[in-house]
Design a protein around this motif. Structure first.
Motif, short mmCIF file in Angstrom:
data_model
loop_
_atom_site.label_atom_id
_atom_site.label_comp_id
_atom_site.label_asym_id
_atom_site.label_seq_id
_atom_site.Cartn_x
_atom_site.Cartn_y
_atom_site.Cartn_z
N TYR A 1 6.32 10.26 1.15
CA TYR A 1 6.68 10.73 2.50
C TYR A 1 8.01 11.46 2.34
O TYR A 1 9.01 10.83 1.98
N GLU A 2 8.02 12.75 2.61
CA GLU A 2 9.24 13.52 2.34
C GLU A 2 9.46 14.64 3.34
O GLU A 2 8.51 15.21 3.88
N LEU A 3 10.74 14.94 3.54
CA LEU A 3 11.15 16.17 4.22
C LEU A 3 11.85 17.01 3.16
O LEU A 3 12.71 16.50 2.45
N TYR B 1 15.04 15.31 13.25
CA TYR B 1 15.90 14.12 13.28
C TYR B 1 15.46 13.37 12.03
O TYR B 1 14.51 12.59 12.06
N GLU B 2 16.13 13.65 10.92
CA GLU B 2 15.55 13.34 9.62
C GLU B 2 15.29 11.86 9.39
O GLU B 2 14.21 11.49 8.92
N SER B 3 16.25 11.01 9.72
CA SER B 3 16.05 9.58 9.44
C SER B 3 14.88 9.04 10.26
O SER B 3 14.05 8.27 9.76
N MET B 4 14.80 9.47 11.52
CA MET B 4 13.72 8.97 12.37
C MET B 4 12.39 9.60 11.98
O MET B 4 11.34 8.94 11.99
N ALA B 5 12.42 10.88 11.62
CA ALA B 5 11.17 11.56 11.22
C ALA B 5 10.56 10.87 10.01
O ALA B 5 9.35 10.62 9.97
N LEU B 6 11.39 10.54 9.04
CA LEU B 6 10.86 9.86 7.85
C LEU B 6 10.32 8.49 8.21
O LEU B 6 9.27 8.07 7.71
N PRO C 1 0.80 -1.22 0.00
CA PRO C 1 0.00 0.00 0.00
C PRO C 1 0.84 1.28 0.00
O PRO C 1 0.37 2.31 -0.46
N LEU C 2 2.08 1.21 0.53
CA LEU C 2 2.86 2.44 0.64
C LEU C 2 3.57 2.79 -0.67
O LEU C 2 4.13 3.87 -0.80
N GLN C 3 3.53 1.87 -1.63
CA GLN C 3 4.36 2.05 -2.82
C GLN C 3 4.05 3.32 -3.59
O GLN C 3 4.94 3.96 -4.13
N ASP C 4 2.77 3.67 -3.66
CA ASP C 4 2.39 4.86 -4.42
C ASP C 4 2.28 6.10 -3.55
O ASP C 4 1.85 7.15 -4.01
N ASP C 5 2.65 5.96 -2.28
CA ASP C 5 2.58 7.10 -1.37
C ASP C 5 3.84 7.96 -1.49
O ASP C 5 4.86 7.53 -2.04
N ARG D 1 -4.31 6.57 -1.60
CA ARG D 1 -2.93 7.06 -1.55
C ARG D 1 -2.75 8.16 -0.50
O ARG D 1 -3.68 8.92 -0.23
N VAL D 2 -1.52 8.24 -0.01
CA VAL D 2 -1.16 9.26 0.97
C VAL D 2 0.04 10.05 0.45
O VAL D 2 1.00 9.45 -0.06
N ALA D 3 0.00 11.35 0.57
CA ALA D 3 1.19 12.19 0.38
C ALA D 3 1.35 13.02 1.66
O ALA D 3 0.39 13.67 2.11
N MET D 4 2.53 12.94 2.26
CA MET D 4 2.77 13.64 3.53
C MET D 4 4.16 14.27 3.44
O MET D 4 5.16 13.56 3.38
N VAL D 5 4.19 15.60 3.42
CA VAL D 5 5.47 16.29 3.24
C VAL D 5 5.62 17.37 4.30
O VAL D 5 4.69 18.16 4.54
N HIS D 6 6.76 17.41 4.94
CA HIS D 6 7.06 18.47 5.93
C HIS D 6 8.27 19.24 5.45
O HIS D 6 9.24 18.66 4.98
N ARG D 7 8.19 20.54 5.59
CA ARG D 7 9.32 21.38 5.18
C ARG D 7 10.21 21.68 6.38
O ARG D 7 9.73 21.80 7.51
N LEU D 8 11.51 21.82 6.13
CA LEU D 8 12.49 22.15 7.17
C LEU D 8 13.22 23.43 6.79
O LEU D 8 13.18 23.87 5.65
N GLY D 9 13.90 24.01 7.77
CA GLY D 9 14.68 25.22 7.52
C GLY D 9 13.86 26.47 7.80
O GLY D 9 12.94 26.45 8.64
N HIS D 10 14.19 27.54 7.09
CA HIS D 10 13.61 28.86 7.32
C HIS D 10 12.28 29.00 6.59
O HIS D 10 12.21 28.78 5.38
N LEU D 11 11.22 29.35 7.32
CA LEU D 11 9.91 29.56 6.68
C LEU D 11 9.35 30.93 7.04
O LEU D 11 9.36 31.34 8.20
#
Lengths: 158, 102
Positions: free
Chosen positions: A10-12, A58-63, A4-8, A81-91
């Motif tokens: 998950y990103e930072l 903590y990027e590896s654990m967060a993913l 099920p996760l194949q088409d999802d 399907r799921v798309a889940m993206v979190h941004r890091l750095g200056h916003l």
């Protein structure tokens, strides 16, 4: 049967999040609804004007935790399907910090899954927000993730 | 908790295993990273030391760290872990303040 996760997704990311691309990614012919959550930077915190935010992870654990949430979503809800993206750095104010899109054949599952996804992300994914003000900066109050209190610990039967 | 002292090799020493140490990677995030002054460290600890003992070693060097003990969780190899978890060679331990993503 495909996992099920194949088409999802998950990103930072450190660049602006392309929300419409993510919403488009989860949308498929067999679906009837997509529910999205767009979390963005507010211009104040506890009545103090915010200048901007910085996120770190903590990027590896967060993913890994984001994928765990995804796996749980597929188990609990009839979604596609799921798309889940979190941004890091200056916003800057108004920029999207987290975006979640979930498609499903029927809307109820997508609504429930999206709510569960953002609530669980905020409680368990190791990401931290620092808020910058005119007169200084503070790490935002957060939630302490649930962790085992002693080892080993049997999982309660559900 | 730091490097074990060298074994006292001498004429009468026999070949016995010295007390084992294991090397672990330690990560700090958020306000802890600022307090420690770095986000990543490596430390030799005696075998079967726990995460709690590892934290105590750092709190010995950075006394302000101790007051965060009750508002932290720990992880071992990217999984939340209990404070009494024993450490093994090559483990990656992180001390995590309350999370505030989203």
């Amino acid at each position: 049967m495909t996992p099920p996760l194949q088409d999802d997704i998950y990103e930072l990311v450190r660049q602006p999040i392309d929300a419409s691309a993510l919403a488009g990614h989860v949308r498929a012919a067999e679906d009837g609804a997509t529910v999205t959550f767009d979390g963005y930077v507010r211009n104040e915190s506890h009545n103090r004007p915010t200048l901007y935010l910085e996120y770190e992870a903590y990027e590896s654990m967060a993913l890994a935790k984001m994928r765990e949430i995804g796996a749980e979503l597929h188990k609990k809800y009839r979604i596609h399907r799921v798309a889940m993206v979190h941004r890091l750095g200056h916003l800057e104010i108004g920029e999207t910090s987290v975006f979640i899109a979930i498609s499903a054949p029927h809307r109820a599952a997508a609504f429930d899954a999206c709510r569960f996804a953002i609530d669980t992300l905020k409680r368990t994914v190791p990401i931290w927000k620092k808020e910058f003000f005119e007169d200084g900066a503070v790490w935002a109050d957060g939630e302490l993730p649930p962790a085992p209190t002693a080892t080993p610990r049997a999982k309660p039967a559900s | 908790m730091l490097l074990a002292p060298p074994s006292h090799a001498g004429y009468n020493s026999v070949v016995t295993p010295v007390s084992q140490t294991v090397r672990v990677k330690v990560l700090f995030f958020g306000r802890l990273k600022e307090l420690i002054g770095r986000g990543e460290d490596a430390l030799e600890v005696s075998e079967a030391s726990t995460i709690e003992q590892l934290f105590t070693a750092y709190a010995g060097r950075h006394p302000e760290l101790g007051k965060f003990r009750s508002s932290l969780v720990a992880s071992r190899n990217q999984e939340f872990a209990a404070w009494d978890t024993p450490l093994h060679s090559g483990d990656e331990v992180a001390f995590l303040p309350p999370v505030s993503g989203g």
